[in-house]
Scaffold this active site. Structure first.
Site, PDB file in Angstrom:
ATOM      1  N   ASP A  46       0.848  -1.175   0.000  1.00 54.10           N
ATOM      2  CA  ASP A  46       0.000   0.000   0.000  1.00 54.10           C
ATOM      3  C   ASP A  46       0.892   1.236   0.000  1.00 54.10           C
ATOM      4  O   ASP A  46       1.754   1.370   0.870  1.00 54.10           O
ATOM      5  CB  ASP A  46      -0.903  -0.021   1.239  1.00 54.10           C
ATOM      6  CG  ASP A  46      -1.881   1.128   1.262  1.00 54.10           C
ATOM      7  OD1 ASP A  46      -1.723   2.018   2.119  1.00 54.10           O
ATOM      8  OD2 ASP A  46      -2.795   1.144   0.432  1.00 54.10           O
ATOM      9  N   ASN A  54      -2.475  12.604  -4.702  1.00 53.87           N
ATOM     10  CA  ASN A  54      -3.548  12.592  -5.695  1.00 53.87           C
ATOM     11  C   ASN A  54      -4.432  13.838  -5.567  1.00 53.87           C
ATOM     12  O   ASN A  54      -4.847  14.411  -6.567  1.00 53.87           O
ATOM     13  CB  ASN A  54      -4.376  11.324  -5.526  1.00 53.87           C
ATOM     14  CG  ASN A  54      -4.850  10.740  -6.824  1.00 53.87           C
ATOM     15  OD1 ASN A  54      -4.269  10.951  -7.869  1.00 53.87           O
ATOM     16  ND2 ASN A  54      -5.921   9.989  -6.755  1.00 53.87           N
ATOM     17  N   ASP A  63      -1.710   9.018 -11.233  1.00 57.94           N
ATOM     18  CA  ASP A  63      -1.698   7.934 -12.224  1.00 57.94           C
ATOM     19  C   ASP A  63      -0.282   7.640 -12.702  1.00 57.94           C
ATOM     20  O   ASP A  63       0.096   6.479 -12.892  1.00 57.94           O
ATOM     21  CB  ASP A  63      -2.579   8.292 -13.421  1.00 57.94           C
ATOM     22  CG  ASP A  63      -4.068   8.265 -13.092  1.00 57.94           C
ATOM     23  OD1 ASP A  63      -4.436   7.798 -11.982  1.00 57.94           O
ATOM     24  OD2 ASP A  63      -4.865   8.713 -13.945  1.00 57.94           O
ATOM     25  N   ASP A  89      -4.410   2.471  -4.530  1.00 59.78           N
ATOM     26  CA  ASP A  89      -2.949   2.471  -4.424  1.00 59.78           C
ATOM     27  C   ASP A  89      -2.431   1.187  -3.794  1.00 59.78           C
ATOM     28  O   ASP A  89      -1.350   1.159  -3.234  1.00 59.78           O
ATOM     29  CB  ASP A  89      -2.479   3.690  -3.629  1.00 59.78           C
ATOM     30  CG  ASP A  89      -2.972   3.679  -2.192  1.00 59.78           C
ATOM     31  OD1 ASP A  89      -3.985   3.016  -1.915  1.00 59.78           O
ATOM     32  OD2 ASP A  89      -2.343   4.323  -1.344  1.00 59.78           O
TER      33      ASP A  89
END
Length: 140
Positions: A46, A54, A63, A89
């Site tokens: 993670d 983000n 991305d 993620d």
């Protein structure tokens, strides 16, 4: 038909297997492990603070980071192993055929975990700017 199949089993952003294909590969790996009396491992990864990146720097940069993480993970594993994007993620690495000994398999899984952590220590380039990130990992 091919596009429908691809979208059903692969993540379009990273081109990695998605959760559906991951479950299938896990089931096959477990069955093969039992049949051959061999050990394997699953690594759950993670990205730390991904949501902040983000939301503050935009989904495009997020991305970019996810694609680069996917590439690095794929560069760490053997051909028979699976790297999948579990969602968001989160990534999963399935290591197969780590030997018959639990101790040996645990040592090999730890080596892979360390290899992944080392690969992630190098900065990622997001639109020409270096960006460091860390990840949390669980192994079973």
């Amino acid at each position: 038909e091919q596009e429908i199949h691809y979208l059903a089993y692969y993540d379009p952003l990273t081109q990695l297997p998605n959760r559906r294909l991951l479950v299938d590969r896990l089931q096959k790996a477990l069955a093969e492990s039992v049949r051959r009396s061999r050990c394997g491992a699953v690594l759950m990864l993670d990205l730390d603070n991904f949501k902040t990146l983000n939301e503050t720097q935009g989904h495009e940069r997020g991305d970019m980071l996810l694609r680069q993480v996917a590439q690095r993970l794929c560069g760490c594993v053997q051909g028979e192993d699976t790297v999948a994007r579990h969602g968001g993620d989160e990534f999963v690495v399935v290591l197969e055929d780590l030997g018959q000994s639990l101790e040996g398999a645990a040592a090999r899984a730890e080596e892979m975990g360390q290899k992944i952590l080392a690969a992630m220590r190098h900065p990622f380039l997001l639109e020409g700017e270096p960006r460091h990130t860390t990840l949390s990992m669980g192994v079973t």
